[in-house]
Design a protein around this motif. Structure first.
Motif, PDB file in Angstrom:
ATOM      1  N   PHE A   1       0.835  -1.198   0.000  1.00 12.22           N
ATOM      2  CA  PHE A   1       0.000   0.000   0.000  1.00 12.22           C
ATOM      3  C   PHE A   1       0.870   1.247   0.000  1.00 12.22           C
ATOM      4  O   PHE A   1       0.605   2.200  -0.743  1.00 12.22           O
ATOM      5  N   ALA A   2       1.899   1.263   0.817  1.00 12.89           N
ATOM      6  CA  ALA A   2       2.779   2.429   0.867  1.00 12.89           C
ATOM      7  C   ALA A   2       3.451   2.667  -0.483  1.00 12.89           C
ATOM      8  O   ALA A   2       3.498   3.799  -0.984  1.00 12.89           O
ATOM      9  N   ILE A   3       3.955   1.613  -1.093  1.00 12.30           N
ATOM     10  CA  ILE A   3       4.636   1.739  -2.383  1.00 12.30           C
ATOM     11  C   ILE A   3       3.653   2.164  -3.463  1.00 12.30           C
ATOM     12  O   ILE A   3       3.938   3.072  -4.251  1.00 12.30           O
ATOM     13  N   GLY A   4       2.497   1.526  -3.517  1.00  9.70           N
ATOM     14  CA  GLY A   4       1.507   1.856  -4.539  1.00  9.70           C
ATOM     15  C   GLY A   4       1.010   3.285  -4.441  1.00  9.70           C
ATOM     16  O   GLY A   4       0.904   3.991  -5.449  1.00  9.70           O
ATOM     17  N   VAL A   5       0.730   3.730  -3.228  1.00  4.24           N
ATOM     18  CA  VAL A   5       0.254   5.096  -3.038  1.00  4.24           C
ATOM     19  C   VAL A   5       1.361   6.093  -3.364  1.00  4.24           C
ATOM     20  O   VAL A   5       1.123   7.106  -4.034  1.00  4.24           O
ATOM     21  N   PHE A   6       2.581   5.821  -2.920  1.00  5.64           N
ATOM     22  CA  PHE A   6       3.685   6.725  -3.227  1.00  5.64           C
ATOM     23  C   PHE A   6       3.885   6.851  -4.737  1.00  5.64           C
ATOM     24  O   PHE A   6       4.002   7.948  -5.275  1.00  5.64           O
ATOM     25  N   CYS A   7       3.916   5.728  -5.424  1.00  2.08           N
ATOM     26  CA  CYS A   7       4.138   5.751  -6.879  1.00  2.08           C
ATOM     27  C   CYS A   7       2.961   6.371  -7.625  1.00  2.08           C
ATOM     28  O   CYS A   7       3.152   6.935  -8.703  1.00  2.08           O
ATOM     29  N   ALA A   8       1.770   6.285  -7.070  1.00  2.27           N
ATOM     30  CA  ALA A   8       0.607   6.906  -7.709  1.00  2.27           C
ATOM     31  C   ALA A   8       0.762   8.421  -7.777  1.00  2.27           C
ATOM     32  O   ALA A   8       0.244   9.064  -8.693  1.00  2.27           O
TER      33      ALA A   8
ATOM     34  N   LEU B   1      -2.268  -0.652  -7.005  1.00  2.00           N
ATOM     35  CA  LEU B   1      -2.591   0.584  -6.307  1.00  2.00           C
ATOM     36  C   LEU B   1      -2.109   1.836  -7.020  1.00  2.00           C
ATOM     37  O   LEU B   1      -2.558   2.938  -6.704  1.00  2.00           O
ATOM     38  N   VAL B   2      -1.232   1.691  -7.986  1.00  2.00           N
ATOM     39  CA  VAL B   2      -0.793   2.837  -8.773  1.00  2.00           C
ATOM     40  C   VAL B   2      -1.973   3.442  -9.529  1.00  2.00           C
ATOM     41  O   VAL B   2      -1.988   4.634  -9.821  1.00  2.00           O
ATOM     42  N   TRP B   3      -2.993   2.622  -9.778  1.00  2.00           N
ATOM     43  CA  TRP B   3      -4.155   3.095 -10.522  1.00  2.00           C
ATOM     44  C   TRP B   3      -5.058   4.006  -9.696  1.00  2.00           C
ATOM     45  O   TRP B   3      -6.152   4.370 -10.154  1.00  2.00           O
ATOM     46  N   ILE B   4      -4.594   4.414  -8.514  1.00  2.00           N
ATOM     47  CA  ILE B   4      -5.278   5.498  -7.801  1.00  2.00           C
ATOM     48  C   ILE B   4      -5.294   6.725  -8.707  1.00  2.00           C
ATOM     49  O   ILE B   4      -6.274   7.459  -8.756  1.00  2.00           O
ATOM     50  N   THR B   5      -4.172   6.921  -9.407  1.00  6.41           N
ATOM     51  CA  THR B   5      -4.153   7.991 -10.404  1.00  6.41           C
ATOM     52  C   THR B   5      -4.618   7.408 -11.725  1.00  6.41           C
ATOM     53  O   THR B   5      -3.973   6.542 -12.303  1.00  6.41           O
ATOM     54  N   ASN B   6      -5.742   7.863 -12.158  1.00  7.54           N
ATOM     55  CA  ASN B   6      -6.333   7.444 -13.414  1.00  7.54           C
ATOM     56  C   ASN B   6      -6.812   8.701 -14.126  1.00  7.54           C
ATOM     57  O   ASN B   6      -6.677   9.801 -13.578  1.00  7.54           O
ATOM     58  N   PRO B   7      -7.326   8.611 -15.308  1.00  3.68           N
ATOM     59  CA  PRO B   7      -7.714   9.835 -16.024  1.00  3.68           C
ATOM     60  C   PRO B   7      -8.675  10.751 -15.259  1.00  3.68           C
ATOM     61  O   PRO B   7      -8.684  11.963 -15.483  1.00  3.68           O
TER      62      PRO B   7
ATOM     63  N   THR C   1      -8.748  11.001 -11.739  1.00  6.30           N
ATOM     64  CA  THR C   1      -8.134  11.544 -10.525  1.00  6.30           C
ATOM     65  C   THR C   1      -6.820  12.281 -10.752  1.00  6.30           C
ATOM     66  O   THR C   1      -6.337  12.952  -9.842  1.00  6.30           O
ATOM     67  N   ILE C   2      -6.235  12.145 -11.933  1.00  6.77           N
ATOM     68  CA  ILE C   2      -4.945  12.808 -12.179  1.00  6.77           C
ATOM     69  C   ILE C   2      -5.014  14.326 -11.994  1.00  6.77           C
ATOM     70  O   ILE C   2      -4.155  14.894 -11.304  1.00  6.77           O
ATOM     71  N   PRO C   3      -5.985  15.031 -12.571  1.00  6.43           N
ATOM     72  CA  PRO C   3      -5.978  16.499 -12.408  1.00  6.43           C
ATOM     73  C   PRO C   3      -5.997  16.964 -10.953  1.00  6.43           C
ATOM     74  O   PRO C   3      -5.136  17.766 -10.567  1.00  6.43           O
ATOM     75  N   PRO C   4      -6.912  16.479 -10.091  1.00  7.10           N
ATOM     76  CA  PRO C   4      -6.864  16.988  -8.714  1.00  7.10           C
ATOM     77  C   PRO C   4      -5.618  16.554  -7.944  1.00  7.10           C
ATOM     78  O   PRO C   4      -5.094  17.321  -7.131  1.00  7.10           O
ATOM     79  N   ILE C   5      -5.125  15.345  -8.204  1.00 10.53           N
ATOM     80  CA  ILE C   5      -3.939  14.870  -7.482  1.00 10.53           C
ATOM     81  C   ILE C   5      -2.717  15.688  -7.863  1.00 10.53           C
ATOM     82  O   ILE C   5      -1.967  16.150  -7.008  1.00 10.53           O
ATOM     83  N   PHE C   6      -2.502  15.871  -9.154  1.00  9.97           N
ATOM     84  CA  PHE C   6      -1.325  16.624  -9.585  1.00  9.97           C
ATOM     85  C   PHE C   6      -1.460  18.116  -9.311  1.00  9.97           C
ATOM     86  O   PHE C   6      -0.464  18.781  -9.053  1.00  9.97           O
TER      87      PHE C   6
END
Length: 181
Positions: free
Chosen positions: A46-53, A81-87, A89-94
């Motif tokens: 989870f830590a790795i996936g969220v960090f890489c996302a 879990l990297v797919w937390i960032t998807n088309p 969610t990418i704009p608000p996350i970045f």
């Protein structure tokens, strides 16, 4: 148990081991410990996936797989879990990463209109790149830390709850057997 829930949604080892991306890592990616579900490997995944996302780079899944191998976490879960960032969610996350980076670096945030073009990307990357990278690393580190400890605490709570339920059933059974005699 939490393991059973995760096993239901994760792909089976034999299905995934033939995937092209894993061939980059050779036989190292096929080690059994990268496919086990236990409290620590899942928390690290989870830590790795969220960090890489949160990383604003292409190839986040490859980075997550490499980190999962290095830190002996659950490989499919870290990559998934990297797919937390998807088309969606990418704009608000970045944008959040960019604003955090601007604040940390004490750079006023730039206002810009987004375009899907290579020219826009190369021009704006020079302006927003450093705040975006710094903010994304900070947000990723915070997200990784929170997810790591949340999974450890949740797993512990879940196991204790199961133990308490078993204990309660045993006590009820003993009392029931005593009262029947």
């Amino acid at each position: 148990m939490a393991r059973k829930v995760l096993q239901k949604y994760l792909p089976h080892f034999h299905r995934v081991r033939e995937h092209q991306t894993l061939r980059l890592f050779g036989s190292v990616a096929l080690k059994d410990n990268l496919w086990h579900l236990n409290r620590r490997s899942v928390a690290r995944a989870f830590a790795i996936g969220v960090f890489c996302a949160f990383l604003p780079i292409p190839g986040q899944m490859v980075v997550a797989a490499a980190l999962a191998i290095v830190f002996a976490s659950n490989l499919p879960l870290a990559v998934l879990l990297v797919w937390i960032t998807n088309p969606i969610t990418i704009p608000p996350i970045f944008l959040t990463g960019y604003l955090v980076g601007s604040w940390v670096l004490n750079i006023p945030p730039q206002h810009f209109a987004f375009e899907w073009s290579w020219a826009w990307f190369t021009e704006e990357l020079y302006i927003i790149g450093l705040p975006l990278l710094v903010g994304s690393l900070i947000c990723g580190a915070i997200g990784a830390t929170v997810s790591y400890w949340s999974i450890l605490l949740y797993w512990r709570w879940y196991v204790v709850r199961i133990w308490q339920t078993r204990h309660k059933r045993r006590v009820e059974k003993v009392l029931h057997d005593i009262l029947e005699k």
